[in-house]
Design an enzyme around this catalytic site. Structure first.
Site, PDB file in Angstrom:
ATOM      1  N   GLY A 132      12.873  -2.600  13.148  1.00 52.11           N
ATOM      2  CA  GLY A 132      13.672  -2.199  11.990  1.00 52.11           C
ATOM      3  C   GLY A 132      13.812  -3.347  11.010  1.00 52.11           C
ATOM      4  CB  SER A 134      10.589  -1.904   5.880  1.00 54.29           C
ATOM      5  OG  SER A 134       9.488  -2.704   6.181  1.00 54.29           O
ATOM      6  CD  GLU A 250       4.473  -6.572  12.499  1.00 58.93           C
ATOM      7  OE1 GLU A 250       5.622  -7.036  12.497  1.00 58.93           O
ATOM      8  OE2 GLU A 250       4.152  -5.517  11.933  1.00 58.93           O
TER       9      GLU A 250
HETATM   10  C1  LIG Z   1       1.538   2.279   8.672  1.00 51.35           C
HETATM   11  C2  LIG Z   1       2.759   1.459   8.390  1.00 51.35           C
HETATM   12  C3  LIG Z   1       3.626   1.163   9.421  1.00 51.35           C
HETATM   13  C4  LIG Z   1       4.770   0.395   9.178  1.00 51.35           C
HETATM   14  N1  LIG Z   1       5.626   0.144  10.218  1.00 51.35           N
HETATM   15  C5  LIG Z   1       6.745  -0.566   9.987  1.00 51.35           C
HETATM   16  C6  LIG Z   1       7.679  -0.798  11.050  1.00 51.35           C
HETATM   17  O1  LIG Z   1       7.461  -0.381  12.183  1.00 51.35           O
HETATM   18  N2  LIG Z   1       8.802  -1.465  10.772  1.00 51.35           N
HETATM   19  C7  LIG Z   1       9.076  -1.950   9.533  1.00 51.35           C
HETATM   20  O2  LIG Z   1      10.117  -2.581   9.371  1.00 51.35           O
HETATM   21  N3  LIG Z   1       8.228  -1.748   8.492  1.00 51.35           N
HETATM   22  C8  LIG Z   1       7.073  -1.075   8.704  1.00 51.35           C
HETATM   23  N4  LIG Z   1       6.193  -0.843   7.671  1.00 51.35           N
HETATM   24  C9  LIG Z   1       6.578  -1.290   6.347  1.00 51.35           C
HETATM   25  C10 LIG Z   1       5.723  -2.383   5.806  1.00 51.35           C
HETATM   26  O3  LIG Z   1       5.832  -3.551   6.525  1.00 51.35           O
HETATM   27  C11 LIG Z   1       6.147  -2.457   4.350  1.00 51.35           C
HETATM   28  O4  LIG Z   1       5.531  -1.327   3.752  1.00 51.35           O
HETATM   29  C12 LIG Z   1       5.757  -3.694   3.657  1.00 51.35           C
HETATM   30  O5  LIG Z   1       6.501  -4.766   4.163  1.00 51.35           O
HETATM   31  C13 LIG Z   1       5.881  -3.553   2.140  1.00 51.35           C
HETATM   32  O6  LIG Z   1       7.150  -3.118   1.758  1.00 51.35           O
HETATM   33  P1  LIG Z   1       7.347  -1.900   0.722  1.00 51.35           P
HETATM   34  O7  LIG Z   1       6.554  -0.746   1.215  1.00 51.35           O
HETATM   35  O8  LIG Z   1       8.824  -1.732   0.531  1.00 51.35           O
HETATM   36  O9  LIG Z   1       6.656  -2.391  -0.617  1.00 51.35           O
HETATM   37  P2  LIG Z   1       7.266  -3.350  -1.721  1.00 51.35           P
HETATM   38  O10 LIG Z   1       7.877  -4.538  -1.066  1.00 51.35           O
HETATM   39  O11 LIG Z   1       8.081  -2.543  -2.660  1.00 51.35           O
HETATM   40  O12 LIG Z   1       5.942  -3.837  -2.450  1.00 51.35           O
HETATM   41  C14 LIG Z   1       5.193  -2.991  -3.328  1.00 51.35           C
HETATM   42  C15 LIG Z   1       4.016  -3.812  -3.877  1.00 51.35           C
HETATM   43  O13 LIG Z   1       4.507  -4.951  -4.631  1.00 51.35           O
HETATM   44  C16 LIG Z   1       3.970  -6.144  -4.089  1.00 51.35           C
HETATM   45  N5  LIG Z   1       4.985  -7.195  -4.111  1.00 51.35           N
HETATM   46  C17 LIG Z   1       6.275  -7.076  -3.695  1.00 51.35           C
HETATM   47  N6  LIG Z   1       6.912  -8.265  -3.838  1.00 51.35           N
HETATM   48  C18 LIG Z   1       6.001  -9.136  -4.355  1.00 51.35           C
HETATM   49  C19 LIG Z   1       6.038 -10.510  -4.714  1.00 51.35           C
HETATM   50  N7  LIG Z   1       7.156 -11.239  -4.564  1.00 51.35           N
HETATM   51  N8  LIG Z   1       4.912 -11.078  -5.187  1.00 51.35           N
HETATM   52  C20 LIG Z   1       3.770 -10.363  -5.332  1.00 51.35           C
HETATM   53  N9  LIG Z   1       3.673  -9.055  -5.019  1.00 51.35           N
HETATM   54  C21 LIG Z   1       4.764  -8.451  -4.521  1.00 51.35           C
HETATM   55  C22 LIG Z   1       3.596  -5.822  -2.654  1.00 51.35           C
HETATM   56  O14 LIG Z   1       2.627  -6.686  -2.145  1.00 51.35           O
HETATM   57  C23 LIG Z   1       3.126  -4.389  -2.772  1.00 51.35           C
HETATM   58  O15 LIG Z   1       1.793  -4.339  -3.168  1.00 51.35           O
HETATM   59  C24 LIG Z   1       5.042  -0.093   7.869  1.00 51.35           C
HETATM   60  C25 LIG Z   1       4.162   0.213   6.818  1.00 51.35           C
HETATM   61  C26 LIG Z   1       3.036   0.966   7.072  1.00 51.35           C
HETATM   62  C27 LIG Z   1       2.121   1.280   5.918  1.00 51.35           C
END
Ligand SMILES: Cc1cc2nc3c(=O)[nH]c(=O)nc-3n(C[C@H](O)[C@H](O)[C@H](O)COP(=O)(O)OP(=O)(O)OC[C@H]3O[C@@H](n4cnc5c(N)ncnc54)[C@H](O)[C@@H]3O)c2cc1C
Length: 385
Positions: A132, A134, A250
């Protein structure tokens, strides 16, 4: 330290390599009825029965101490196991996170009681964990986590929401990154990790369907969930340091190289036939292998650092970023190669596998930390930020 120091070649020790033959023999039998498009899911595949079989053979928690039910072996033994699980596309998703990061985290930071309660059940393939981290507004920017566990007389009162939590609908436990003091403006300060029993009152888990039609990740809502005092893992306020160390586990494994390997192998089988063989296909096979081989060597070198007890955060980020790029290149280039050939008798099972991996591949560079974030970390490791 020179940049070259991080790139030293490492061999898997012979006693760990020796495990491979036994694992292969077991997996060849266990997966022989599974079609490739299902095997391609591998660490996304979910089978508690299969996890229990692996647990009974001592193949979960191999690096954990014997006194907690583990195998007491090195990170290389686990590496060999993981490579073979992915190679065969075994459905290892149920215990995957517990084996890879939750149990090692509990071993490193947990109390004696937590170690004795959780780790043996993880090793038997009975206790499954999800991560947990994100939240809707705290994905890449984890320091802005807002879910709050307020200390009270019984322990902590938990309120907030997590998202994209893989397998939350199947797991018994979540290790959640939460705010135990201060506000989201305090960034890294005031964050802690807590173990949440997902059967507690006040928890709602809602699966989210992805592009391929699978529902493996979820939204999780906490509404006045009362956690005990023993929910805290590690020190209060140390959540950021703990999570950073956990992310090296991870990001470092072979799963960041081999998500498309079942497809690649299946396509190679087709290229070996007269109908599938072409000069372009052979060139592509060579191109993939010349990238895969050095990446695997880098990934093994990261295991060496983990085996020495280090926390190779930057190196793991580098391997993950390059690895997921290759994992995405494989389905895209195989699709180009197959459809450019304009053949009318392409194997249906190969096309089904290609369809699944193509749909899943955008997630490879998202899960476990996005590409942009990893590149920023690598730049920082080189002293460029
Ligand atoms: C198949 C899958 C399984 C997952 N499983 C888990 C899980 O078990 N537990 C969990 O906690 N999370 C999980 N996640 C979440 C994953 O780790 C997040 O999707 C990831 O950390 C990105 O967060 P976000 O989706 O909120 O995107 P955002 O953080 O909103 O980012 C959107 C875009 O903006 C870019 N960006 C954001 N900030 C910056 C910055 N400072 N500089 C440059 N670019 C930036 C990102 O690289 C991305 O391209 C999973 C995701 C997927 C796809």
């Amino acid at each position: 330290m020179s940049t070259l120091d991080s790139l030293a070649l490492t061999c898997i020790p012979a006693q760990d390599e020796a495990l491979r033959a036994e694992v292969r023999a077991f997996l060849a039998q266990a997966t022989k009825e599974m079609p490739a498009h299902l095997r391609a899911r591998s660490w996304g595949g979910y089978s508690t029965e299969f996890s229990r079989q692996l647990g009974a053979r001592g193949w979960i928690g191999v690096t954990l101490p014997r006194e907690y039910g583990g195998g007491g072996r090195s990170a290389f033994a686990r590496y060999v196991l993981v490579e073979e699980f992915l190679n065969f596309g075994a459905p290892v998703g149920s215990h995957w996170i517990a084996d890879r990061q939750s149990a090692p985290l509990i071993l490193k930071y947990g109390t004696e009681a937590q170690k004795r309660f959780y780790i043996p059940r993880v090793c038997r393939g009975e206790a499954f964990f999800c991560i947990g981290m994100s939240e809707p507004n705290a994905g890449s920017d984890l320091a802005s986590v807002a879910t709050r566990a307020v200390p009270n007389a019984q322990g902590f009162l938990l309120n907030g929401q997590k998202i994209w939590t893989t397998n939350a609908h199947h797991c018994q436990y979540m290790i959640a990154l939460v705010r135990t003091s201060g506000s989201a403006e305090d960034r890294q300060r005031g964050l802690s990790q807590v173990i949440v029993d997902l059967s507690l009152p006040g928890i709602t888990v809602r699966p989210i369907e992805d592009l391929s039609g699978d529902s493996h990740f979820c939204e999780v809502f906490f509404d006045n969930v009362q956690l005990g005092l023993d929910a805290l893992i590690g020190a209060e306020g140390q959540g950021w340091e703990q999570v950073t160390a956990e992310l090296a586990f991870e990001r470092s494994g072979p799963e960041r190289l081999f998500s498309s390997i079942v497809l690649f192998d299946q396509w190679l089988d087709w290229v070996r036939t007269p109908a599938g063989r072409s000069e372009a296909a052979v060139l592509l096979a060579g191109k993939v292998l010349t990238q895969l081989a050095p990446l695997r060597a880098m990934s093994v070198a990261v295991q060496q650092r983990l085996a020495e007890g280090g926390s190779p955060i930057i190196e793991a980020a580098l391997v993950k970023e390059l690895g997921t790029t290759l994992e995405q290149f494989i389905p895209a280039s195989i699709a180009d190669a197959l459809f450019a050939a304009e053949s009318e008798d392409l194997p249906v099972e190969l096309l089904m596998t290609l369809k699944y991996v193509t749909e899943a591949s955008p997630s490879f560079s998202l899960r476990g930390g996005t590409r942009d974030i990893l590149r920023g970390m690598i730049a920082r490791g080189l002293g460029l930020r």
